[in-house]
Design a protein around this motif. Structure first.
Motif, short mmCIF file in Angstrom:
data_model
loop_
_atom_site.label_atom_id
_atom_site.label_comp_id
_atom_site.label_asym_id
_atom_site.label_seq_id
_atom_site.Cartn_x
_atom_site.Cartn_y
_atom_site.Cartn_z
N MET A 90 14.10 5.40 -2.89
CA MET A 90 13.50 5.73 -1.59
C MET A 90 12.76 4.51 -1.05
SD MET A 90 11.16 9.07 -0.76
CE MET A 90 11.59 9.83 -2.31
N THR A 91 12.96 4.20 0.21
CA THR A 91 12.29 3.03 0.76
C THR A 91 10.78 3.24 0.80
OG1 THR A 91 14.17 2.65 2.16
CG2 THR A 91 12.19 1.47 2.73
N ARG A 92 10.10 2.17 0.48
CA ARG A 92 8.63 2.25 0.40
C ARG A 92 8.00 1.39 1.49
NH1 ARG A 92 5.38 2.04 -5.24
NH2 ARG A 92 6.39 4.05 -5.36
N PHE A 93 6.98 1.93 2.12
CA PHE A 93 6.20 1.17 3.08
C PHE A 93 4.76 1.13 2.58
CE2 PHE A 93 9.85 2.75 5.28
CZ PHE A 93 10.27 1.67 6.05
N PHE A 94 4.02 0.14 3.04
CA PHE A 94 2.63 0.04 2.61
C PHE A 94 1.70 0.51 3.71
CE2 PHE A 94 4.93 -2.69 -0.24
CZ PHE A 94 4.35 -2.38 -1.46
N THR A 95 0.60 1.14 3.31
CA THR A 95 -0.36 1.65 4.30
C THR A 95 -1.79 1.47 3.80
OG1 THR A 95 -1.06 3.62 5.50
CG2 THR A 95 -0.23 4.01 3.29
N ASP A 96 -2.72 1.34 4.74
CA ASP A 96 -4.14 1.28 4.37
C ASP A 96 -4.76 2.67 4.42
OD1 ASP A 96 -3.97 -1.44 4.21
OD2 ASP A 96 -4.55 -1.75 6.30
N ALA A 97 -4.01 3.63 4.97
CA ALA A 97 -4.58 4.96 5.21
C ALA A 97 -4.73 5.76 3.91
CB ALA A 97 -3.67 5.72 6.17
N THR A 98 -5.75 6.62 3.91
CA THR A 98 -5.89 7.61 2.83
C THR A 98 -5.74 8.96 3.51
OG1 THR A 98 -7.56 6.14 1.93
CG2 THR A 98 -7.37 8.30 0.90
N ILE A 99 -4.70 9.70 3.14
CA ILE A 99 -4.41 10.94 3.87
C ILE A 99 -4.12 12.07 2.88
CG2 ILE A 99 -3.49 11.12 6.24
CD1 ILE A 99 -1.22 9.30 5.32
N GLY A 100 -4.39 13.29 3.31
CA GLY A 100 -4.10 14.44 2.47
C GLY A 100 -2.70 14.97 2.75
N VAL A 101 -2.22 15.83 1.85
CA VAL A 101 -0.92 16.48 2.07
C VAL A 101 -1.01 17.27 3.38
CG1 VAL A 101 0.65 18.24 1.17
CG2 VAL A 101 -0.35 16.55 -0.38
N GLY A 102 0.02 17.14 4.22
CA GLY A 102 0.01 17.80 5.53
C GLY A 102 -0.46 16.86 6.64
N GLY A 103 -1.10 15.75 6.24
CA GLY A 103 -1.59 14.78 7.23
C GLY A 103 -0.44 14.05 7.91
N LYS A 104 -0.72 13.52 9.10
CA LYS A 104 0.34 12.84 9.87
C LYS A 104 -0.01 11.37 10.06
CE LYS A 104 1.40 17.00 12.54
NZ LYS A 104 2.35 17.48 11.56
N LEU A 105 1.04 10.60 10.23
CA LEU A 105 0.87 9.15 10.36
C LEU A 105 2.02 8.61 11.21
CD1 LEU A 105 -1.19 7.39 8.54
CD2 LEU A 105 0.90 6.57 7.46
N ALA A 106 1.78 7.49 11.91
CA ALA A 106 2.86 6.86 12.67
C ALA A 106 3.25 5.55 12.00
CB ALA A 106 2.41 6.60 14.10
N ILE A 107 4.54 5.30 11.89
CA ILE A 107 5.01 4.01 11.38
C ILE A 107 5.47 3.21 12.59
CG2 ILE A 107 6.79 2.87 9.98
CD1 ILE A 107 6.69 5.24 8.11
N SER A 108 4.84 2.05 12.80
CA SER A 108 5.18 1.26 13.99
C SER A 108 5.31 -0.22 13.62
CB SER A 108 4.10 1.47 15.05
OG SER A 108 2.85 1.11 14.50
N GLY A 109 5.47 -1.05 14.62
CA GLY A 109 5.52 -2.50 14.42
C GLY A 109 6.67 -2.93 13.52
N GLU A 110 6.37 -3.95 12.69
CA GLU A 110 7.40 -4.52 11.80
C GLU A 110 7.99 -3.46 10.86
OE1 GLU A 110 6.22 -7.75 9.23
OE2 GLU A 110 6.20 -9.13 10.93
N ASP A 111 7.11 -2.57 10.37
CA ASP A 111 7.59 -1.53 9.46
C ASP A 111 8.60 -0.63 10.16
OD1 ASP A 111 6.17 -2.40 7.32
OD2 ASP A 111 4.50 -1.01 7.57
N PHE A 112 8.33 -0.32 11.42
CA PHE A 112 9.27 0.53 12.15
C PHE A 112 10.61 -0.20 12.35
CE2 PHE A 112 11.03 2.31 16.15
CZ PHE A 112 11.38 3.55 15.63
N ASP A 113 10.53 -1.50 12.64
CA ASP A 113 11.78 -2.28 12.80
C ASP A 113 12.60 -2.20 11.52
OD1 ASP A 113 10.86 -3.02 15.26
OD2 ASP A 113 10.08 -4.97 14.61
#
Ligand code: SAH
Length: 242
Positions: A1-24
């Protein structure tokens, strides 16, 4: 599974947007809504599994479905002190050694380095990007740092932070790397690999004076990139990490 890196700390059910270079990067994989990907918070050592719930032209919305402790890192820290080779070989070395599990790569300028220091400095951004992509692709929990280019003397001065240091030396006849790695039995090492022309005599002596242990990678002369990959594999094998 492709992996991306994030600084966020989120709980199950939480939402996040992948943008910029990661989205490309994600877009190239042609993902579909409902598919999952991994998000890794290196600092907190958490890996999230996230489902893609929506996609626009600028970003992808994901929802966290589960989380677990990140556990892909080897138990040992390898810093590769790599004399900058010619052409694009550094890119191959970074890609492969990050896949294998090095923690950090220090590009070093030695007497026989044929790349102009300014050219090496210009490549820094690209090298870090290659490290990130290799870390994503191979499922690392961290993005190994590719440090700024160091002159050989400065690299030597930085060695006190390692438990043990080695130099792969094609003229070494007494001791093989694997045996030396096993004997040293340490978890935090730096390994020097020379440029195409090898280290010169004064550099080998300077390393010896600093306690850097000279090791052989076998009786055949390896190309720089083969030597770097081999040195890392042998260390990981000696630590039973491969
Ligand atoms: N001296 C040769 C080859 C240098 S190989 C020449 O002039 O072309 C470049 C680097 O790879 C060396 O500095 C060393 O770090 C590593 N290397 C290659 N083969 C090796 C071997 N058999 N044992 C240890 N290190 C090796």
């Amino acid at each position: 599974m492709t992996r991306f890196f994030t600084d966020a700390t989120i709980g199950v059910g939480g939402k996040l947007a992948i943008s910029g270079e990661d989205f490309d990067h994600l877009r190239v994989l042609r993902p579909k809504i409902g598919e999952t990907l991994e998000l890794c918070n290196s600092e907190k050592r958490i890996v999230y599994t996230a489902e893609i719930t929506d996609m626009s032209r600028a970003d992808a919305q994901v929802t966290i479905v589960s989380k677990k402790k990140a556990d892909a890192e080897p138990g040992c820290r390898i810093t590769l002190m790599q004399a900058v080779p010619k052409f694009d070989k550094m890119e191959l070395i970074i890609q492969k050694c990050v896949e294998l599990g090095v923690s950090e790569i220090v590009p070093v300028l030695t007497n026989r380095t044929q790349t102009h220091p300014a050219n090496a400095a210009v490549k820094a951004h690209r090298w870090q990007k290659i490290s990130k992509e290799a870390a994503q692709q191979s499922g690392r929990d961290i993005i190994p740092a590719i440090t700024s280019v160091l002159p050989f003397r400065e690299a030597l001065d930085s060695l006190s932070q390692y438990e043990h240091t080695f130099v792969a030396n094609e003229n070494e006849t007494e001791q093989y790397a694997r045996a030396a790695y096993q004997r040293a039995s340490v978890q935090n090492v730096a390994i020097f690999i020379g440029p195409e022309g090898g280290f010169d005599k004064s550099e080998i002596k300077a390393m010896r004076d600093k306690g850097v242990e000279s090791v052989s990678l076998g009786r055949r002369i390896l190309r720089v990139e083969t030597a770097a990959i081999t040195a890392v594999i042998l260390f990981l094998c000696a630590r039973e990490e491969l």
